[in-house]
Design a protein around this motif. Sequence first.
Motif, short mmCIF file in Angstrom:
data_model
loop_
_atom_site.label_atom_id
_atom_site.label_comp_id
_atom_site.label_asym_id
_atom_site.label_seq_id
_atom_site.Cartn_x
_atom_site.Cartn_y
_atom_site.Cartn_z
N SER A 489 0.82 -1.22 0.00
CA SER A 489 0.00 0.00 0.00
C SER A 489 0.86 1.26 0.00
N ARG A 490 2.04 1.17 0.64
CA ARG A 490 2.92 2.34 0.63
C ARG A 490 4.36 1.93 0.87
N THR A 500 5.64 7.09 -0.46
CA THR A 500 4.87 6.88 -1.68
C THR A 500 3.64 6.05 -1.36
N ASP A 501 2.46 6.61 -1.60
CA ASP A 501 1.21 5.90 -1.41
C ASP A 501 0.82 5.28 -2.74
N THR A 503 -1.75 3.48 -3.50
CA THR A 503 -3.19 3.51 -3.78
C THR A 503 -3.59 4.81 -4.45
N SER A 504 -3.09 5.93 -3.90
CA SER A 504 -3.44 7.24 -4.46
C SER A 504 -2.42 7.75 -5.46
N GLY A 505 -1.20 7.19 -5.39
CA GLY A 505 -0.11 7.66 -6.26
C GLY A 505 0.58 8.91 -5.73
N LYS A 506 0.16 9.38 -4.55
CA LYS A 506 0.73 10.62 -3.99
C LYS A 506 2.03 10.33 -3.23
#
Length: 582
Positions: A489-490, A500-501, A503-506
């Motif tokens: 997930s990160r 780096t997440d 799931t969100s790409g952020k």
Amino acid sequence: MIYVDPKILARVNQWLTPFFDEKIQHEIKEMIAHDPKKLEDTFYKNLEFGTGGMRGIMGAGDNRINKYTLGKNTQGLSNYLKRQFPNQEIKVAIAFDCRHNSKEFAKLVADVFSANGIKVFLFSELRPTPELSFAVKYLDCKAGIVLTASHNPPEYNGYKVYWEDGGQLVPPQDGEIIAEINSLKYQDTKFEANEDLIQLIDSEVDEAFAKASIENGTFGTSSEAKDNLKIVFTSLHGTSITMVPQVLDQAAYKNVSIVKEQAEPDGDFPTVKSPNPEEPAALKMALDLAEKEHADIVIGTDPDCDRLGVAVRNNENKMELLNGNQTMVLMTHFLLEQWKKAGKLNGKQFVASTIVSTPLVEKIADHYGVKYIEGLTGFKWIAKMIKDYPELEFIGGGEESFGYLVGDFVRDKDAVTATLLACEIAAQKKAEGSSMFQYMQDIYNEFGEYREHLISITKKGKEGAEEISAMMKELRENPFKEIGGSKVSRMDDILIDKRTDFTSGKTTNLNLPKSNVLIYYTEDGSKIAARPSGTEPKIKFYISVTTGASAKNSSVPQAEKENSDEILQKKIDAIKAQLNVH
């Protein structure tokens, strides 16, 4: 003709000048003639400060612990102290452990400080590292040094530096001191002692430290409960024999059996392969004595007495070694319980741990409404937290590597007080008709089951350092998409301060000091960290898995709760297989 890299040869030739003694020069000439690979390892770099100071193999050369590397470091530190505290009396405290040459090295370091006009308090005999941390504040010193290599093999020694708060060096002091050291030549070192500035210390500091340890590490345990607890203790040939037995005795724990074969300080550690309480084999003699004596708890400390291993009887009445995370969880939960009972929790306290330790400590802190602060690996960061959050009261903190700190009278992991705390927990639980082991199960039932596993891979020398670097590079440049059958997930890369997440790409900043650590988190709650050791030629992989199945969680199938041990072990095995580490 044996080829030697010209850069290394230039470094070697400096050590063959008249400033260096004949013994050192002879050792170097032997390497030139017979062991060029050892010569390269001895001179390819300078010894560096890591998470726990400077450690290395004893011998001649830049990358070794010897009179000249220690002298130059002490000269650099002396210069820095005089710049930081102009027109003040500067005092330092020095302690040493049981290792070969530690006493001689401690006197050498004292000589250099005194030659620079600095007052020195030197322990007359070996003492635990946490007592040195205590002594720095107790004696109003600006710095402290302990000569130790902790649980490293017998050929190692080391040099740990403490600042005026009793904590180890952290930025910016560490970088500034290193820059000062690097600006010096060995010939700049002042070795001629001013004996008038060197004062031996012992019983006064011992008594003050023991008193503070008992004040911080005891919680109203009845005399009957203490008498009923059977303790086996081993110092593993180290410094704890000078303090732990007397602290237990003063705290009224009289039922203590000491492993006599390991009670004598000895830098060869003759009865163990490694004097590291993290390794079950190190506690074998203590465990054997526990069976003979029908003891309730076994405690063993490492050579400088900052780490402790704890074994307790499980529900089958067999001795079982707790891992560092479990010991930390038990101690943290118990402390918070005691503070709550005493009505002392008001939202202005905190507990601490590290980024590679179990997530369970944070869950427990949240439950008690206590702030949880997490830092990099190493107790110097926990000491820094105490300094950085003066508005918060520090209750306790630990890390997975078998270290714990109770209160802030010491600013490093403290196996003396942690030993006392472990006995308090065991005595109280036994008196309640429970046990320390059952207490751990009760915590899992409330917060969910967690298991942790550490893999430590040794890669010695220059080639080993390059291998470790390549392993970290691969993990960064080709990150896993899933681990152990669960999606990642990160990913936290502490070296570049980036989260780096997936799931969100952020991406976000972590706001931690840069460190060569990489951590993966998966959707099922697993956490996998990779980290080269800062003090040993090792790379470490820290695995934490959970079922999330607390007894209070009705959404988790009963079968999962009942088979949690098997489920968690399968998760760990799957992660190890994917990492290709064992």
